[in-house]
Design an enzyme around this catalytic site. Sequence first.
Site, PDB file in Angstrom:
ATOM      1  N   LYS A 192      29.757  92.265 -10.978  1.00  0.00           N
ATOM      2  CA  LYS A 192      29.827  90.795 -11.007  1.00  0.00           C
ATOM      3  C   LYS A 192      29.520  90.215  -9.624  1.00  0.00           C
ATOM      4  O   LYS A 192      28.720  89.297  -9.493  1.00  0.00           O
ATOM      5  CB  LYS A 192      31.236  90.405 -11.480  1.00  0.00           C
ATOM      6  CG  LYS A 192      31.496  88.933 -11.619  1.00  0.00           C
ATOM      7  CD  LYS A 192      32.630  88.680 -12.581  1.00  0.00           C
ATOM      8  CE  LYS A 192      34.006  88.837 -11.952  1.00  0.00           C
ATOM      9  NZ  LYS A 192      34.327  87.813 -10.950  1.00  0.00           N
ATOM     10  N   SER A 193      30.151  90.756  -8.597  1.00  0.00           N
ATOM     11  CA  SER A 193      29.970  90.207  -7.237  1.00  0.00           C
ATOM     12  C   SER A 193      28.515  90.314  -6.791  1.00  0.00           C
ATOM     13  O   SER A 193      27.965  89.388  -6.193  1.00  0.00           O
ATOM     14  CB  SER A 193      30.838  90.978  -6.246  1.00  0.00           C
ATOM     15  OG  SER A 193      32.194  90.758  -6.516  1.00  0.00           O
TER      16      SER A 193
ATOM     17  N   ARG B  61      25.630  87.175  -6.101  1.00  0.00           N
ATOM     18  CA  ARG B  61      24.988  87.042  -4.787  1.00  0.00           C
ATOM     19  C   ARG B  61      23.476  87.163  -4.886  1.00  0.00           C
ATOM     20  O   ARG B  61      22.745  86.454  -4.193  1.00  0.00           O
ATOM     21  CB  ARG B  61      25.546  88.099  -3.834  1.00  0.00           C
ATOM     22  CG  ARG B  61      26.947  87.748  -3.352  1.00  0.00           C
ATOM     23  CD  ARG B  61      27.658  88.974  -2.850  1.00  0.00           C
ATOM     24  NE  ARG B  61      28.936  88.676  -2.215  1.00  0.00           N
ATOM     25  CZ  ARG B  61      30.065  88.414  -2.874  1.00  0.00           C
ATOM     26  NH1 ARG B  61      30.078  88.375  -4.195  1.00  0.00           N
ATOM     27  NH2 ARG B  61      31.184  88.172  -2.209  1.00  0.00           N
TER      28      ARG B  61
ATOM     29  N   GLY C 248      35.539  81.403  -9.760  1.00  0.00           N
ATOM     30  CA  GLY C 248      35.778  81.007  -8.365  1.00  0.00           C
ATOM     31  C   GLY C 248      34.615  81.416  -7.476  1.00  0.00           C
ATOM     32  O   GLY C 248      34.237  80.687  -6.547  1.00  0.00           O
TER      33      GLY C 248
ATOM     34  N   SER D  37      39.152  86.946   2.542  1.00  0.00           N
ATOM     35  CA  SER D  37      38.510  86.577   1.281  1.00  0.00           C
ATOM     36  C   SER D  37      37.004  86.735   1.393  1.00  0.00           C
ATOM     37  O   SER D  37      36.368  86.121   2.251  1.00  0.00           O
ATOM     38  CB  SER D  37      38.863  85.132   0.925  1.00  0.00           C
ATOM     39  OG  SER D  37      37.916  84.620   0.012  1.00  0.00           O
TER      40      SER D  37
ATOM     41  N   GLN E 155      34.967  85.682  -0.735  1.00  0.00           N
ATOM     42  CA  GLN E 155      34.337  84.436  -1.187  1.00  0.00           C
ATOM     43  C   GLN E 155      34.197  83.475  -0.025  1.00  0.00           C
ATOM     44  O   GLN E 155      33.160  82.823   0.133  1.00  0.00           O
ATOM     45  CB  GLN E 155      35.169  83.820  -2.315  1.00  0.00           C
ATOM     46  CG  GLN E 155      35.167  84.706  -3.554  1.00  0.00           C
ATOM     47  CD  GLN E 155      35.950  84.124  -4.704  1.00  0.00           C
ATOM     48  OE1 GLN E 155      36.573  83.080  -4.573  1.00  0.00           O
ATOM     49  NE2 GLN E 155      35.920  84.794  -5.837  1.00  0.00           N
TER      50      GLN E 155
ATOM     51  N   ASP F 108      41.255  93.047  -7.123  1.00  0.00           N
ATOM     52  CA  ASP F 108      41.043  92.885  -8.567  1.00  0.00           C
ATOM     53  C   ASP F 108      41.642  94.033  -9.380  1.00  0.00           C
ATOM     54  O   ASP F 108      41.753  93.943 -10.602  1.00  0.00           O
ATOM     55  CB  ASP F 108      39.544  92.763  -8.872  1.00  0.00           C
ATOM     56  CG  ASP F 108      38.976  91.450  -8.335  1.00  0.00           C
ATOM     57  OD1 ASP F 108      39.749  90.500  -8.101  1.00  0.00           O
ATOM     58  OD2 ASP F 108      37.743  91.378  -8.142  1.00  0.00           O
TER      59      ASP F 108
ATOM     60  N   LYS G  54      44.666  83.678  -8.406  1.00  0.00           N
ATOM     61  CA  LYS G  54      43.483  84.187  -9.111  1.00  0.00           C
ATOM     62  C   LYS G  54      43.325  83.408 -10.424  1.00  0.00           C
ATOM     63  O   LYS G  54      43.864  82.329 -10.569  1.00  0.00           O
ATOM     64  CB  LYS G  54      43.633  85.692  -9.332  1.00  0.00           C
ATOM     65  CG  LYS G  54      43.550  86.497  -8.033  1.00  0.00           C
ATOM     66  CD  LYS G  54      42.170  86.386  -7.421  1.00  0.00           C
ATOM     67  CE  LYS G  54      42.046  87.110  -6.105  1.00  0.00           C
ATOM     68  NZ  LYS G  54      40.769  86.844  -5.441  1.00  0.00           N
TER      69      LYS G  54
ATOM     70  N   ARG H  36      41.166  89.890 -16.501  1.00  0.00           N
ATOM     71  CA  ARG H  36      41.705  91.162 -15.993  1.00  0.00           C
ATOM     72  C   ARG H  36      43.103  91.440 -16.546  1.00  0.00           C
ATOM     73  O   ARG H  36      43.515  92.588 -16.657  1.00  0.00           O
ATOM     74  CB  ARG H  36      41.687  91.184 -14.473  1.00  0.00           C
ATOM     75  CG  ARG H  36      40.266  91.128 -13.919  1.00  0.00           C
ATOM     76  CD  ARG H  36      40.144  91.631 -12.514  1.00  0.00           C
ATOM     77  NE  ARG H  36      38.954  91.095 -11.873  1.00  0.00           N
ATOM     78  CZ  ARG H  36      37.708  91.534 -12.075  1.00  0.00           C
ATOM     79  NH1 ARG H  36      37.478  92.541 -12.894  1.00  0.00           N
ATOM     80  NH2 ARG H  36      36.684  90.972 -11.465  1.00  0.00           N
TER      81      ARG H  36
END
Length: 450
Positions: A29-30, A34, A105, A177, A179, A327, A354, A400
Site C-alpha cells: 500500500k505505501s 508513493r 491518511g 511518522s 507520512q 501497523d 489510526k 487491520r
Amino acid sequence: MGEIEAEQGMWQVRPTTGLGGEARVPPDKSISHRAAMMGAIAEGTTVIDRYLEAADTLATLESLRAFGVEIDGPDGQGRVVVRGRPASRGGLAEPERPVDAGNSGTTLRLLMGLAAAHPIFWVATGDASLRRRPMGRVIEPLSRMGARIWARQGDRAPLAMRGGPLRAIAWRGPVASAQVKSAVLLAGVQARGVTRVDEPALSRDHTERMLPLFGVRLFAGPGWVELEGPQTLQGCHLTVPGDPSSAAFLWVAAAMHPGSRVRVSGVSLNPTRVEVLRVLSEMGAQVQVEPASPPSAPEPWGDVTVVGPERLRPFRIAGRRVPLLIDELPVLAVAALRAQGTSLIQEASELRVKESDRIEALARGLAALGAQVEALPDGLRIEGPQRFPGGVADSCGDHRLAMSLAVAALAGDGPSVVKGSRCARISFPGFAEVLDLLARAGGGRIEEAA
Ligand code: S3P
C-alpha cells in the site's frame, strides 16, 4: 442479518488446529501510494506494475485525477500509467470539487505535501474515521514552508489549502511518522533550498528510497533525509512488491499454531517493514527468508516462510521499535494470547490515532471473543497463554482490526463472528479467501456470511 450489517460484511470463523500452504498477498500500500504521487509531478510517463487495487490506493488515483493528472488503469492486472504534470507543464490543476481521500491518511497527508508548491486552492475531506484524525502534524511544517491551510477545529479534515512558492525547512517533528516525513519531502523537492527531516526514530523509508528512482538526488541516514530543491522528477517504471503488513496476518496466524507452515511469496523485505519477522523469531517461530527481487523492484523483496513452534515466548515492544511495527502491533497483540507469559506494548500511543483507536477497539474486540487484554494509555498488556471461547466481535470499521480479530478467532475454542469485515478491502481485498485456504489445513474456516 440487518441491512447495515449486510453492507458492512461479516465473517464466520471456525477455529483451526493449524495452517499450511503458500499464499500471495496484495501489493504494498505505501509503495503504491508513493509511486502514483511521484508520477503525478514527474516529467513524462510513469508505469507502475502490480499497483494495489484496494480502496485506499484507488482513493489516491481518484484524488490525483481531480488535480488533472491523466491516469490509465488499474486494468485489473495492476498496471497503472501516470502522465505527470510537472511545473514545466503547468503543474497540478485546481480541483473543481472537494477531493475525497476516503479512509486513507496516507492519501491525504502525502497529497498535502505534493500539492503545497502549486498555486491552487483545494478542499479535502475523507470518511468519518479520517475526519477524526490529527492533521496538525503536516499542517505545521507545510505552513512553515509557505502553504496556507485552514482546517476544521484547527487540525481536522475537511480542510482547505492554497499552495504557492515554498521555502525549504529543517523539520524535526515530535512523532516518528513516515507520512509526515513524506509530506515534507514531497513539498521540499519542489521548494527552493535545502529541506531536511530529522525523525525522533526511523520510520518506513519508501519515500527516500523511491525519489532517487525518479532521478532525485538526496542524502539519507538512519532517521534523517536531506535534499536540495527544486528538482524535477523523471517518470520511471516500477513493480510493487507484496505488502508485508498484509502478510503479517498470515505469518502471525502460522506462528500461533504449532506445526503450521505458511509461505508468502513476492513480499517486500524492506528492513523498515519486516521487524514483525524479527519479533516472531524472538517469540520462537522459525522464519526462513529467501531473497529474490525482479529487475524493476524499487526495494528488496523475496519469499518468507513462518513455522509455528511448540511454545511461543512473550515480547516487550517499546521505543524505536514502535514505528517499525506500527501497523503490525494489533496482530502481534493477538499472537501474545498464545505466548507463555506477559507481553507488553508501550510508548505506542500513535495506535490511538489510526483508522480507529486501536488500543481500545482491539481490547474490546478481543473481550467480545472472550480474551482479556489490558488497554494501557500508550499500549497493551497481554497475559498468555489464554484459552477463550470465541464470540461476536466488531471491527469498528478498521481494516487491520477486522483481520486481527479473524486471526484471533482462528485460535478460539469455538466459532466466532467478525462484524464489519468488508473494510478489509481497504488494504487486503480477498483476505478471507486467502486465510480460509491456509486454515483449512487444520479444519478451520473463514467465510463471508451470506
Ligand atoms: C504509512 C505510514 C504509517 C502507517 C500507514 C502507512 C505510510 O503511518 O501506519 O499505514 O505509507 O507512510 P504514520 O507514518 O503516520 O505512522
